[in-house]
Structures are given as structure tokens and as C-alpha cells.
Enzyme design. Structure first.
Site, mmCIF file in Angstrom:
data_model
loop_
_atom_site.group_PDB
_atom_site.id
_atom_site.type_symbol
_atom_site.label_atom_id
_atom_site.label_comp_id
_atom_site.label_asym_id
_atom_site.label_seq_id
_atom_site.Cartn_x
_atom_site.Cartn_y
_atom_site.Cartn_z
ATOM 1 N N LEU A 86 0.832 -1.208 0.000
ATOM 2 C CA LEU A 86 0.000 0.000 0.000
ATOM 3 C C LEU A 86 0.858 1.246 0.000
ATOM 4 C CD1 LEU A 86 -2.500 -0.993 2.817
ATOM 5 C CD2 LEU A 86 -3.065 -0.731 0.404
ATOM 6 N N LYS A 127 -4.887 -0.814 10.429
ATOM 7 C CA LYS A 127 -3.801 -1.521 9.751
ATOM 8 C C LYS A 127 -3.076 -2.334 10.812
ATOM 9 C CE LYS A 127 -0.030 -0.794 6.491
ATOM 10 N NZ LYS A 127 0.998 -1.587 7.151
ATOM 11 N N ARG A 148 3.237 -13.796 2.064
ATOM 12 C CA ARG A 148 3.268 -12.865 0.948
ATOM 13 C C ARG A 148 4.549 -13.028 0.142
ATOM 14 N NH1 ARG A 148 5.121 -7.419 0.803
ATOM 15 N NH2 ARG A 148 4.207 -6.305 -0.952
ATOM 16 N N LYS A 325 -0.725 6.274 8.142
ATOM 17 C CA LYS A 325 0.083 5.740 9.248
ATOM 18 C C LYS A 325 0.009 6.606 10.509
ATOM 19 C CE LYS A 325 2.826 2.679 8.436
ATOM 20 N NZ LYS A 325 3.883 2.375 7.482
ATOM 21 N N CYS A 419 32.420 1.344 42.131
ATOM 22 C CA CYS A 419 31.326 2.293 41.977
ATOM 23 C C CYS A 419 31.828 3.525 41.219
ATOM 24 C CB CYS A 419 30.796 2.687 43.346
ATOM 25 S SG CYS A 419 29.642 4.056 43.279
ATOM 26 N N CYS A 449 26.550 -1.027 44.952
ATOM 27 C CA CYS A 449 27.759 -0.396 45.475
ATOM 28 C C CYS A 449 27.713 -0.593 46.985
ATOM 29 C CB CYS A 449 27.741 1.090 45.144
ATOM 30 S SG CYS A 449 28.787 2.058 46.231
HETATM 31 S S1 IVH Z 1 -4.811 -4.172 2.195
HETATM 32 C C1 IVH Z 1 -3.744 -4.259 -2.124
HETATM 33 N N1 IVH Z 1 -5.717 -3.914 4.634
HETATM 34 O O1 IVH Z 1 -0.252 -3.799 5.329
HETATM 35 C C2 IVH Z 1 -4.024 -4.122 -0.690
HETATM 36 N N2 IVH Z 1 -3.437 -4.386 4.322
HETATM 37 O O2 IVH Z 1 1.382 -2.095 3.570
HETATM 38 C C3 IVH Z 1 -3.171 -4.934 0.154
HETATM 39 N N3 IVH Z 1 -2.178 -4.680 6.376
HETATM 40 O O3 IVH Z 1 0.913 -6.284 3.151
HETATM 41 C C4 IVH Z 1 -3.287 -4.805 1.600
HETATM 42 N N4 IVH Z 1 -3.843 -4.362 7.749
HETATM 43 O O4 IVH Z 1 0.224 -6.970 5.524
HETATM 44 C C5 IVH Z 1 -4.653 -4.150 3.853
HETATM 45 N N5 IVH Z 1 -6.657 -3.736 6.764
HETATM 46 C C6 IVH Z 1 -5.590 -3.967 5.973
HETATM 47 C C7 IVH Z 1 -4.319 -4.232 6.504
HETATM 48 C C8 IVH Z 1 -3.260 -4.433 5.633
HETATM 49 C C9 IVH Z 1 -2.569 -4.632 7.650
HETATM 50 C C10 IVH Z 1 -0.770 -4.917 5.940
HETATM 51 C C11 IVH Z 1 -0.663 -6.044 4.937
HETATM 52 C C12 IVH Z 1 -0.039 -5.446 3.713
HETATM 53 C C13 IVH Z 1 0.564 -4.196 4.265
HETATM 54 C C14 IVH Z 1 0.595 -3.147 3.177
#
Ligand code: IVH
Length: 789
Positions: A86, A127, A148, A325, A419, A449
Site C-alpha cells: 500500500l 492496519k 506474501r 500511518k 562504583c 555499590c
Molecule cells: S490491504 C492491495 N488492509 O499492510 C491491498 N493491508 O502495507 C493490500 N495490512 O501487506 C493490503 N492491515 O500486511 C490491507 N486492513 C488492511 C491491513 C493491511 C494490515 C498490511 C498487509 C499489507 C501491508 C501493506
């Protein structure tokens, strides 16, 4: 198929369906439907049925989660639909840019201040900070799990994903696509991570730096049995290859997956437009610390799949999704040096001096390393690049060394032999344990000490503690002035405070005439401290205000406290052996004694007198016997012993085996005999008793304890021949219950026990109307009173 086989097949199907249901309630819905024990029972029944009918075992059975044997390596898996990553947004502006690009890509008008334009719908999720995993279901059955990897080729971790409790081995319901690849994150909750690390520490195994590493390390085990014991969880956030029908929106798909038994995020939300996305980001951000798992941001995905297709991809990232983030909780930095700080009690603690780095918005330049065991566990060397972590409000920690970045001139971290402040020796602390009458001493993690107040660092902090509000409450003496007083050699012990002159104080930085007079007055006013405050002010390791109060209330004199044996101290509520030893050792130290004597010359310590009543009442012989930690003699055994021997330690020490056997069963009786056959044990017990007497305990507990016994105040007479037990034994039993045993019957006799051959005493009893029991009746009575024969 025979009838029994058909029945078994039927039962196996029922059991699997039921276990699947409970599993789903427990691991996916988080709502346990039956007690664990019941689940285990069903599980064992299924295991037994399958063992009897091996032909009926199928891969989707709940018993097959840990079926495989260890692999030598993982196989490869090609991802037909690549697993992408992402793009990231760090600021709110980045997200607005993303939303604008989405509008542009879809040819939609961007929203304006007047509510014009079109709002795009986004699927919002946290995330999760774990590892991306693909699960392949064919006709509803889990057939493969893969990591992955590089996005196009991953590792085959099928046997391992099967061990994850919230991954369904078989989809629920019906209507699933014939091929359904779901994607999601395998992660470890904060609690699971903490528990795993605690377990690893206990087994002296490697601990993990964070839940993500723990999840990765657990999933990539070649032995699925190890993975099965790790608290891994799965959360589904998307799909890969699909042959069949699915809903037309991202949220719709996830909800459908949930119906089929796959776990999805509880925080899943649909947002209309970028502003709702930002609100979601802030809301999750505020709750980040209280979530059960770690997240590093939130993910927004265009909800409409037709839109997703239209937007497509740019390089390896979808144009329809973005990760927004949160500030990172971990950063890399360099370990510049390790310094050693000396605390009030002399503990020498390593502190990491770091190249300053911002972690989750806060500059970090120092981190505690706790103790040398921690330094060894991390394998830390000066010059190393380290990972610093700030989880929530927790103080920064060094969690890992990046070994690849270790420079050639990295230096080991060494505990100084002297010490760093005073040059006295630094010694490793000891842990004292006592069980089965034996003391075992092992090395502790801390170093100290030995300089005590001769060490400037300890002296400064001792003075600061001495004058603090809850101690002697001398107002007007700040940290800086204490530093100055100590550095200039004006104060070498708390007693020196009382020798300070106006001329000396007024010279100190920040002091003028009035403040100097006030300070000297405050020092003068502190000369009549309460005993509890004084004890607290001494800064004995592990003795806080509460323990100081207990010491003062119970022993009620400094003289007693100074000489109290550790065992005597453990009579105090809440004082365990470790603390008791700390106290005893503190007062045994010659330097401490001289400091205290000097203070005693100056001070008039209040609140000293008679031994505390509560303490006096608790110092029973039973307590003493219990404190000796004789194997198989617990508090109850100790009570029985004390009562049996009329609360006399001397009698216990002289007891022969038969006497002991009358009070105790064989094992503890043997243990007591063996224990007191060691002269030092007897000496120690007598020494404790002697100290208690000296403190004003007249061992009157004897009377008090007898008064509490069931036959207290009664006189019994034994006559005739007893068959089951001897007269002496019967007498001992009666006495242990508090009765007196007499040789003649009178009107005051409570009861006569008459065996065969009884003569005049029995006649006298009938004449006076005294109760009479035969031996069977007597034994019955003893049983009722809880004594065994
Ligand atoms: S979507 C094409 N949804 O973040 C979309 N990813 O930086 C692919 N991840 O490899 C990922 N929570 O391991 C998606 N709710 C979420 C996520 C998520 C964690 C991680 C995932 C991915 C990485 C991408």
C-alpha cells in the site's frame, strides 16, 4: 458400511459441526458458548472416535489443526493474483491528496465548500501490525496457506495456518465461490505477546522484540506443534483469486466472508468522503493504546469494486487504497554509551545513552536497561544500532540490537568493578530463599555499590529521602543544595544536618538570610520524629511508609527493630522473608549502625514503648514452628504441634517420635524429628523464642491457646482397660484438646471413660451422675472433635 461404522460416521460429523460452532463463537465472535472443559470433552471424544475409525479422518476435522510433522523447508507458492503493498499517507494532507486522485481517476467532481461534488465511499479498517497471509479455500475447504513473500512468490505455510484457532478449516454456510482466496493479517495480541515473552523468559528462550516479530517467528516455524502453541490470530481484509460470485463492494465482501466464518475487523466502517476518513483516523488513533492488538495506521479502500477496477494499479500499489500511518513506536538509533547510575540503596543500574531520536513524537536520548541480565539478553554492545520502542505511555526501551549494523569497534558493556561515584566495590545482589528448613542463596540480577553513605550518590539520595515530606519533613532543602552540601563535604551523614551553621547555609547557592534561618529552624523542628517516620527516613531497601508503620506499631522501639531476627520480623503483617532479611541486614551493617547511633544522640524518637498488642498476640509457638519451614508441616500442622506440646518449644524439641505421631501423621512427624535432629535448627528456634521473650512476650499464648480449645476447662477421668489405644495415648489426646486428665472422680468431673474392668471410679461416677463413655463412645467423640485415632 456396518451399522456401528455408520453410527460413528454420524457422530463424528455431529462432533465436528459442534466443535466448529464453538470454535467460531470463541475465536471469531469472542463469545465463548461453552466452558473450556466441555469443549475439551467433545474434542477428546472426536479424537477417540477418529482413532477408532482412521478411515473417517478428513483434513477439515478440528483434530487435524496440528496434524503435520515438522518440515525441513517450506515449499513455494505462486500468487496468481499478486499480493501488493500500500501507499502511505503520513499527514492529513496526504490523505486529501489521495482522495483527490481518486476523484480525478474516476472523473468525479471534487467536493467544494458548498457540499457540491461527489463523496467517494471508503472501507475503513485498522492496519494490523503482523504479516500478510493468503488462505485458499476450494469448495469451502482450506487447502493452502501462504506468506506474501515478494508478492508474486510466497512460502507454503499450510500446516501452520491450520493451527491458528480462528482460521476456519471449512467455511460455514453455503454459496461460497468454488475457489476463494482470502487475504489478511496474521498477528499476535498485546496480551498474547506478553504471555509468550513471559513464557520464553521462564524457559530461558529467546524473547521477541514486539508482537510483529513474535507473530512472524511463530508462523515461520517448520514444526507446526510450536506454531500451535503460539497465540496467533488471523484477521481477513480482502480477497485474491476468486472463481464464483461475490458482493460488489469491499464492505459487502467482508461482511459475506464474516458470514462464512472468517474473522474480520470489529472496527470495520464505511466512510463517506475524506473528512469521514479523517474522523475515523483520529478516532482509532485515540483508542490505539487501548486496542487489544498493535496497529501502525488505518487503511482506506474505495468501497465500490467497479471503481477499484477503474482505478487499477500504479507500480505495485493499488490506486484505490492507502495506508494512513500513525507515528512509529519504534525507531533505530545508535547506542553511544552505557553509563551506570547509583540509586539510593546502592543499586548500580545500566542506562543507555542514545543518539537522540524522535519516537512517536517524543525525543529519546536515554533508556533504562534495567540490569545486567537485560544487557546480556539483548547481546548489547556499545556502538550498536538498536531499536528503541515506546509503546503507549511506557518509558522508552531498547528492544533489539541490529546485528548487521554492528561496527568493528563495538565494545562490550561491562559492569564496573568499582562504583563510578565513590570507588567502593560493586557486588552482585543475592536472592535468599528458604524452604524445607534450608536457605538457598542465588545470584540476583542487580549489582550494588557497597559504599552506603560513604558513596556520594547514595548519600545525596539518602539525604533527599531523609528530609522528604513523608520522612522527617525538613522543608527548604532542594536537590541542588543537597548536592552542594555533600560535594563540599559539609554533610557526610544525615546526622551532619543537625550541625549545620547559619554561616554555612547562607553561603549555599540560592540561600539568603531568611531562607537560611528557616531551614535551620526546620531542621531543629525535626528533632522529635515519630518512630515510623524515622524508620521510613532511614531508607531501608524495600521498606516503604507502610512497612515502616508496621515496624513501629509492632515492635514499638528502635532498639527492638535494630536487633530483630528475620524470623521475628516475618511475624509482622505483610513482611516476607526477603524484606525481613533486608531489614536485618541493614541494621547489622556497621556503617548504618554508626549513622543511626549518631542520630539517636541528637533525636528524641517518639512513640516507643510496649510491644504492640496485635504483634504480641500473633507471636505464637505455632507461628514460630511454621516459620521454620519444616517439610510437610504447614500452618495447621504447626498449630497441632504447638497445642499438643502445651505451647512449649522445649517440649517440641524433646519430643520422641511416638509423641509426634500422636499429633501428626507419619510424614510430617518424621520431618519434624529429622529437622530438630540438626543442632543448628534447634539453636535457631530457641534463639527466636528467646528474642520474643526478651521483647516482652511471656509466651502466655499457652493459656490463650488452651482457652480456645474444644475441651478447655473440662476434667476427664480414664478407668478400666482401653483396647484401641493406651491410656497414655488417650490422655495425650484429651490434653491436646484442652482437657485436664485426673485420677479421681468428683462432682466437677466432666466425663469418665470406662473400659472393661472398671470398678470403683465407674460406681462413683454413676452415683454423682457424671457422664460415662465406653471406649467406642470416646473414639466417636474424638472423631467429632476432628482428631483421628
Ligand atoms: S490491504 C492491495 N488492509 O499492510 C491491498 N493491508 O502495507 C493490500 N495490512 O501487506 C493490503 N492491515 O500486511 C490491507 N486492513 C488492511 C491491513 C493491511 C494490515 C498490511 C498487509 C499489507 C501491508 C501493506
Amino acid at each position: 458400511m456396518t451399522d456401528t461404522a455408520a453410527n460413528a460416521a454420524q457422530r463424528i460429523l455431529e462432533l465436528r459441526a459442534e466443535l466448529d460452532r464453538h470454535n467460531h463463537s470463541y475465536y471469531v465472535l469472542d463469545e465463548p458458548s461453552i466452558p473450556d472443559a466441555e469443549y475439551d470433552r467433545l474434542f477428546r471424544e472426536l479424537q477417540a472416535q477418529e482413532a477408532e475409525h482412521p478411515a473417517l479422518v478428513t483434513a477439515d476435522s478440528p483434530t487435524q489443526r496440528v496434524g503435520g510433522t515438522a518440515l525441513s523447508a517450506f515449499g513455494e507458492v505462486k500468487h496468481e493474483v499478486p499480493m501488493l503493498s500500500l501507499g502511505n499517507a503520513f499527514e492529513e494532507g496526504d490523505l486529501l491528496d489521495f482522495d483527490r486522485r481518486v476523484h480525478e481517476g474516476l472523473d468525479l467532481p471534487v467536493g467544494d465548500l458548498f457540499g457540491g461534488g461527489a463523496e467517494v465511499e471508503y472501507c475503513c479498517e485498522p492496519k494490523l501490525d503482523g504479516l500478510a497471509v493468503s488462505l485458499l479455500y476450494e469448495n469451502g475447504l482450506l487447502v493452502r496457506g501462504a506468506t506474501r513473500g515478494d508478492g508474486s512468490t510466497g512460502e507454503n505455510i499450510s500446516t501452520n495456518v491450520r493451527t491458528i484457532r480462528n482460521v476456519p478449516l471449512k467455511l460455514h454456510g453455503e454459496g461460497w465461490p468454488s475457489v476463494l482466496e482470502v487475504r489478511g493479517e496474521v498477528f499476535m495480541s498485546k496480551a498474547g505477546f506478553a504471555a509468550l515473552n513471559a513464557r520464553q523468559l521462564e524457559n530461558s528462550s529467546k524473547t521477541f522484540a514486539n508482537p510483529r516479530n513474535a507473530a512472524a517467528g511463530s508462523l515461520r516455524q517448520l514444526d507446526p506443534k510450536i506454531t500451535a502453541n503460539r497465540p496467533l490470530e488471523f484477521c481477513c481484509y480482502g480477497i485474491g483469486r476468486v472463481e464464483g460470485e461475490l458482493p460488489a463492494t469491499q464492505v459487502g465482501i467482508l461482511q459475506q466472508l464474516k458470514v462464512w466464518g472468517l474473522p474480520i475487523s470489529r472496527e470495520l466502517k464505511l466512510a463517506r468522503g475524506a473528512n469521514e476518513c479523517l474522523a475515523y483516523y483520529r478516532d482509532i488513533g485515540e483508542r490505539r493504546a487501548s486496542l487489544a492488538y498493535e496497529i501502525d495506521g488505518v487503511v482506506f479502500k474505495v468501497n465500490d469494486l467497479a471503481y477499484q477496477r477503474e482505478l487499477g494499479f500504479r507500480a505495485r500499489e493499488p490506486r484505490w487504497a492507502i495506508a494512513h500511518k500513525f507515528p512509529a513506536m519504534e525507531e533505530l538509533t545508535e547506542l553511544l554509551d552505557v553509563e551506570f547510575q547509583v540509586g539510593r540503596t546502592g543499586a548500580v543500574t545500566p542506562v543507555a545513552r542514545l543518539k537522540p531520536v524522535k519516537v512517536a513524537g517524543v525525543m529519546v536520548a536515554n533508556a533504562t536497561l534495567h540490569n545486567m541480565d537485560e544487557v546480556a539478553r539483548l547481546g548489547l554492545m556499545i556502538g550498536d544500532t538498536v531499536i528503541i520502542r515506546r509503546a503507549g505511555d511506557v518509558i522508552p526501551q531498547v528492544v533489539q540490537v541490529v546485528l548487521e549494523r554492528r561496527p568493528a569497534d563495538a565494545r562490550p558493556v561491562q559492569i564496573p568493578e568499582q562504583c563510578p561515584v565513590c570507588g567502593s566495590a560493586v557486588e552482585r545482589s543475592q536472592l535468599i530463599k528458604r524452604s524445607k528448613g534450608r536457605e538457598t542463596i542465588s545470584e540476583g540480577a542487580a549489582y550494588r555499590c557497597v559504599g552506603r553513605l560513604a558513596c556520594g550518590a547514595q548519600l545525596k539520595q539518602a539525604i533527599i529521602h531523609y528530609v522528604s515530606r513523608r520522612a522527617l519533613d525538613i522543608e527548604g532543602l532542594g536537590e541542588k543544595s543537597v548536592d552542594q552540601l555533600v560535594d563540599e563535604g559539609l554533610v557526610r551523614s544525615p546526622a551532619d544536618l543537625y550541625k549545620l551553621t547559619f554561616e554555612q547555609v547562607v553561603e549555599l547557592e540560592g540561600f539568603a538570610e531568611l531562607s537560611s534561618k528557616n531551614l535551620l529552624a526546620a531542621i531543629e523542628n525535626s528533632k522529635k520524629p515519630e518512630l515510623a517516620r524515622f524508620i521510613y527516613a532511614l531508607g531501608i531497601p524495600d521498606v516503604g511508609e507502610e512497612t515502616a508503620k508496621v515496624l513501629a506499631r509492632s515492635l514499638a522501639s528502635l532498639a527492638r527493630i535494630k536487633q530483630a531476627l528475620p524470623e521475628v520480623l516475618t511475624y509482622l503483617p505483610e513482611v516476607g522473608l526477603e524484606v525481613a532479611y533486608e531489614i536485618h541486614e541493614f541494621f547489622s551493617d556497621a556503617h548504618n549502625r554508626s549513622v543511626i547511633e549518631a542520630l539517636e544522640q541528637i533525636l528524641d524518637i517518639q512513640g516507643q514503648g510496649e510491644l504492640g498488642a496485635e504483634f504480641a498476640a500473633s507471636t505464637t509457638l505455632a507461628g514460630l514452628l511454621d516459620k521454620l519451614h519444616i517439610a510437610s508441616v504447614g500452618p495447621t500442622g504447626a498449630k497441632t504441634l504447638a497445642a499438643k506440646f502445651g505451647e512449649s518449644l522445649q517440649k517440641v524439641l524433646e519430643a520422641d517420635w511416638l509423641d509426634l505421631r500422636q499429633a501428626l501423621s507419619e510424614k510430617p512427624a518424621n520431618a519434624v524429628r529429622e529437622f530438630f535432629s540438626v543442632p543448628e535448627h534447634c539453636e535457631r528456634a530457641l534463639k527466636i523464642e528467646a528474642q520474643l521473650r526478651e521483647f516482652g512476650m511471656h509466651w502466655e499464648s499457652q493459656k490463650r491457646v488452651v482457652e480456645g480449645l474444644p475441651l478447655a476447662g473440662q476434667t476427664w477421668v480414664l478407668t478400666g482397660t482401653l483396647e484401641v489405644m493406651s491410656r497414655d495415648q488417650a490422655k495425650a489426646k484429651l490434653e491436646s484438646l484442652g482437657a485436664k486428665v485426673s485420677g479421681s472422680v468428683s462432682a466437677k468431673t466432666h466425663c469418665v471413660v470406662a473400659g472393661p474392668g472398671a470398678g470403683s471410679k465407674l460406681a462413683k461416677a454413676s452415683e454423682l451422675g457424671v457422664a460415662v463413655l465406653d471406649e467406642a463412645g470416646f473414639l466417636q467423640r474424638m472423631l467429632e472433635l476432628g482428631l483421628t485415632t
